[in-house]
Design a protein around this motif. Structure first.
Motif, PDB file in Angstrom:
ATOM      1  N   UNK A  10      -0.705   5.933   7.243  1.00 41.56           N
ATOM      2  CA  UNK A  10       0.337   6.425   6.348  1.00 41.56           C
ATOM      3  C   UNK A  10      -0.275   6.877   5.020  1.00 41.56           C
ATOM      4  N   UNK A  11      -1.209   6.094   4.474  1.00 39.40           N
ATOM      5  CA  UNK A  11      -1.892   6.497   3.241  1.00 39.40           C
ATOM      6  C   UNK A  11      -2.555   7.856   3.402  1.00 39.40           C
ATOM      7  N   UNK A  12      -3.279   8.017   4.490  1.00 39.70           N
ATOM      8  CA  UNK A  12      -3.995   9.269   4.719  1.00 39.70           C
ATOM      9  C   UNK A  12      -3.020  10.429   4.906  1.00 39.70           C
ATOM     10  N   UNK A  13      -1.953  10.187   5.651  1.00 40.34           N
ATOM     11  CA  UNK A  13      -0.955  11.236   5.886  1.00 40.34           C
ATOM     12  C   UNK A  13      -0.333  11.716   4.577  1.00 40.34           C
ATOM     13  N   UNK A  14       0.087  10.777   3.735  1.00 33.99           N
ATOM     14  CA  UNK A  14       0.757  11.152   2.492  1.00 33.99           C
ATOM     15  C   UNK A  14      -0.202  11.815   1.512  1.00 33.99           C
ATOM     16  N   UNK A  15      -1.449  11.331   1.476  1.00 30.14           N
ATOM     17  CA  UNK A  15      -2.441  11.947   0.596  1.00 30.14           C
ATOM     18  C   UNK A  15      -2.725  13.380   1.029  1.00 30.14           C
ATOM     19  N   UNK A  16      -2.891  13.596   2.322  1.00 34.50           N
ATOM     20  CA  UNK A  16      -3.194  14.940   2.807  1.00 34.50           C
ATOM     21  C   UNK A  16      -1.976  15.857   2.692  1.00 34.50           C
TER      22      UNK A  16
ATOM     23  N   UNK B 149       0.844  -1.204   0.000  1.00 32.43           N
ATOM     24  CA  UNK B 149       0.000   0.000   0.000  1.00 32.43           C
ATOM     25  C   UNK B 149       0.876   1.250   0.000  1.00 32.43           C
ATOM     26  N   UNK B 150       1.904   1.232   0.843  1.00 34.38           N
ATOM     27  CA  UNK B 150       2.730   2.431   1.009  1.00 34.38           C
ATOM     28  C   UNK B 150       3.693   2.600  -0.152  1.00 34.38           C
ATOM     29  N   UNK B 151       4.313   1.523  -0.626  1.00 29.44           N
ATOM     30  CA  UNK B 151       5.200   1.661  -1.776  1.00 29.44           C
ATOM     31  C   UNK B 151       4.420   2.104  -3.009  1.00 29.44           C
ATOM     32  N   UNK B 152       3.197   1.605  -3.168  1.00 28.05           N
ATOM     33  CA  UNK B 152       2.377   2.029  -4.305  1.00 28.05           C
ATOM     34  C   UNK B 152       2.021   3.505  -4.198  1.00 28.05           C
TER      35      UNK B 152
ATOM     36  N   UNK C 124      -5.544   0.949  -1.088  1.00 29.07           N
ATOM     37  CA  UNK C 124      -5.601   0.145   0.135  1.00 29.07           C
ATOM     38  C   UNK C 124      -6.054  -1.285  -0.145  1.00 29.07           C
ATOM     39  N   UNK C 125      -6.834  -1.489  -1.203  1.00 28.58           N
ATOM     40  CA  UNK C 125      -7.448  -2.801  -1.444  1.00 28.58           C
ATOM     41  C   UNK C 125      -6.808  -3.613  -2.552  1.00 28.58           C
ATOM     42  N   UNK C 126      -6.132  -2.975  -3.492  1.00 26.99           N
ATOM     43  CA  UNK C 126      -5.622  -3.697  -4.658  1.00 26.99           C
ATOM     44  C   UNK C 126      -4.733  -4.882  -4.274  1.00 26.99           C
ATOM     45  N   UNK C 127      -3.795  -4.656  -3.373  1.00 29.28           N
ATOM     46  CA  UNK C 127      -2.884  -5.723  -2.989  1.00 29.28           C
ATOM     47  C   UNK C 127      -3.577  -6.883  -2.306  1.00 29.28           C
ATOM     48  N   UNK C 128      -4.609  -6.579  -1.527  1.00 26.94           N
ATOM     49  CA  UNK C 128      -5.330  -7.637  -0.817  1.00 26.94           C
ATOM     50  C   UNK C 128      -6.155  -8.500  -1.763  1.00 26.94           C
TER      51      UNK C 128
END
Length: 235
Positions: free
Chosen positions: A93-99, A33-36, A185-189
């Motif tokens: 982390x996703x939310x932090x980087x997006x914001x 999720x984070x590398x993507x 968030x969901x693609x990898x899962x």
């Protein structure tokens, strides 16, 4: 020069470029999720391979950044107020980087919260349920004589795929035309469920229409392709 000496994790995984965002991870459904998202955003970063098979997440150095002992985790040397920030939990982390960048999340307040709710849906449901199904279908759990746990997680995973199938009806992405951190968030899962876990048949993945098409679109993105292989395993 950026100083990361206040982070013990940097002693075990030394930064060659401390001025860059530091990623401590492994290419698992949670890790990618984070590398993507970093690849999608074009944020320069330095990845560090954390070997969960040798319990590196339970070392004092890793626990100093994430006391829960799970990947991924980051240090952003340019955090709020220009000060270094350590952060764990992939959703946070996703939310932090997006914001931080103003990308991959809608600017409209209502749509922003709608996006966040789908990220939370992944964190609370998709990840835990798919992970449990993987354990009971592929790993040691399949040897259990009692098959009720496997059936419980199979049925729940299939139901969750149905939720996604309904959401994606008439939509290219979770939020419609806009690709967001909810998709990331969901693609990898979903990829892992039918790939590495080999559970596609038992959840009747082939009977779905919208989810497979969404997964194919997501996996075709160059940033996703790169992110799925980061951090690279040591040779």
């Amino acid at each position: 020069m950026t100083d990361l000496s206040s982070f013990p994790i940097a002693t075990k995984w030394p930064a060659q470029h401390p001025e860059l965002l530091q990623l401590y991870s492994l290419a698992t459904p949670n890790g990618v999720k984070v590398s993507i998202v970093l690849e999608e955003l074009g944020i320069p970063y330095e990845p560090h391979f954390v070997d969960i098979t040798t319990n590196e997440t339970w070392t004092p150095e890793f626990l100093s950044l994430n006391p829960n002992g799970k990947i991924p985790a980051i240090i952003d040397p340019d955090g709020p107020g220009g000060k270094p920030l350590g952060l764990f939990e992939s959703g946070a982390i996703l939310l932090y980087l997006a914001e931080k960048t103003g990308k991959l999340i809608p600017t409209d307040p209502a749509k922003r919260y709608e996006t966040i709710q789908w990220v939370f849906f992944q964190m609370a449901a998709i990840g835990p349920m798919f992970g449990q199904l993987g354990f009971f279908h592929k790993f040691a759990g399949r040897e259990y004589e009692d098959k009720r746990p496997l059936e419980r997680y199979r049925a729940e995973s299939q139901r969750l795929l149905g939720v996604l199938e309904t959401r994606l009806e008439g939509r290219e992405w979770i939020m419609g035309d806009e690709y967001t951190i909810a998709d990331i968030s969901m693609l990898g899962w979903v990829r892992n469920l039918i790939g590495f876990y080999g559970a596609g048949e038992i959840v009747e993945f082939d009977k779905l229409k919208n989810v497979p098409a969404w997964l194919e679109r997501g996996l075709a993105r160059p940033a996703v392709q790169r992110g799925l292989d980061i951090p690279k395993r040591p040779a």
